[in-house]
Structures are given as C-alpha cells and as structure tokens.
Design a protein around this motif. Structure first.
Motif, PDB file in Angstrom:
ATOM      1  N   HIS A 155      -2.880  -1.319   6.285  1.00 27.03           N
ATOM      2  CA  HIS A 155      -3.591  -1.711   5.064  1.00 27.03           C
ATOM      3  C   HIS A 155      -2.805  -2.783   4.302  1.00 27.03           C
ATOM      4  O   HIS A 155      -3.392  -3.740   3.781  1.00 27.03           O
ATOM      5  CB  HIS A 155      -3.820  -0.506   4.157  1.00 27.03           C
ATOM      6  N   ASP A 210       0.847  -1.196   0.000  1.00 27.98           N
ATOM      7  CA  ASP A 210       0.000   0.000   0.000  1.00 27.98           C
ATOM      8  C   ASP A 210       0.879   1.241   0.000  1.00 27.98           C
ATOM      9  O   ASP A 210       2.015   1.210   0.488  1.00 27.98           O
ATOM     10  CB  ASP A 210      -0.924   0.011   1.219  1.00 27.98           C
ATOM     11  N   HIS A 244       0.335   5.679   0.413  1.00 29.54           N
ATOM     12  CA  HIS A 244      -0.535   6.848   0.582  1.00 29.54           C
ATOM     13  C   HIS A 244       0.298   8.115   0.453  1.00 29.54           C
ATOM     14  O   HIS A 244       1.426   8.173   0.960  1.00 29.54           O
ATOM     15  CB  HIS A 244      -1.209   6.842   1.968  1.00 29.54           C
TER      16      HIS A 244
HETATM   17 MG    MG Z   1      -4.580   2.189   1.951  1.00 34.03          MG
END
Ligand code: MG
Length: 159
Positions: free
Chosen positions: A44, A10, A12
C-alpha cells in the motif's frame, strides 16, 4: 519532462487470526494485519508513492475500503492496477525504495521473495527495487508489535 518523485506511508494494526502478507509474501505468524484488503501495508505504501509521484489521489480513492470488491483482495492486484493507471498517463516507475518497520516476524530471510513479487507487479527489474526492514527498537506501538508500518519513495519517468 523531468522525473517525478513520490512518497507513500502506511500503517496497519496487528490482529490475531488474520493473514500476514507483506510485499506480496505470506508469512507464517500467529497474527496478521487488520484491513479490508489483505492489509499488505508495504505494498500500500508503494502504491501511494507511485500515485503521489503521478500527482494522483491515494490508494483509498482508487480502491475504497467501503467497496466489497476489494474485500480480502491481493494487494499485488492493486499495485498492478496502479502501474496500469500510470501507463495510461505515459508514466512508468524508474526505481522504488521501501522501508518496512516490523518488530516481528523476522523479515530479512524473505526480502528476496518480496522484491521478486514487487518486481513482477511493477514490471521493474529487481535491481531497481530497494527494500529494507527494520524493527522499531521496542519504542512505542510499533515497537510493541501492535502495528506494522512502511515508507516508500518512487521515481517515475516517461514511458
Ligand atoms: Mg493500507
């Protein structure tokens, strides 16, 4: 039944005025991560590794970012729900290993707290959780601090 391995990734973007939560731990920083939930990319990635090992769809399928119910939600709750989902399928994590890529802030001093939070949410002993943090050596978007990313692998065994 043989063990099942899964991988998760993941990323971000960083953003001013957002909370910075990584592995369930709140960091004091002048920036946070963009996202619908608390944007905890480390948690995540772990959710996706666990779901992937079970042959299930990804975190976005279970907790869509179009659903207001997940706005600002603590990702530890999502991780707990993922582990509950695994239990209903007769599976449990045996160990997990994670790598966080963040140019800043300094992660090292908080690693033990993060492991403890992930242990609480997964039910794993701390010793079954691997967690490393690295910078991106100034290379690319990650290296310039424009995003934080995480990789995770997880091994599932029958309950
Ligand atoms: Mg995420």
């Amino acid at each position: 039944m043989i063990p099942r391995i899964g991988h998760g990734y993941d990323i971000h973007r960083t953003a001013p005025g957002r909370p910075l939560v990584l592995g369930g731990v709140r960091f004091e920083a002048d920036f946070g991560l963009e996202g619908h939930s608390d944007a905890d990319c480390l948690t995540h990635a772990l959710c996706d590794a666990l779901l992937g090992a079970a042959g299930l769809p990804d975190i976005g399928h279970f907790f869509p970012d179009t659903d207001p119910a997940y706005r600002g939600i603590d990702s530890q709750l999502l991780l707990q729900r993922v582990c509950a989902e695994l239990r209903t399928r007769g599976l449990q994590p045996a160990n997990v290993d994670l790598t966080l890529i963040a140019e800043r802030p300094r992660i090292q001093p908080r690693l033990a707290e993060m492991k403890a939070a992930l242990a609480r949410s997964t039910g794993l002993p701390v010793g079954q959780i691997g967690l490393k943090a690295t910078t991106h050596e100034g290379v690319g978007e990650l290296g310039q601090g424009r995003a934080i990313a995480a990789h995770a692998v997880a091994l599932l065994i029958p309950r």
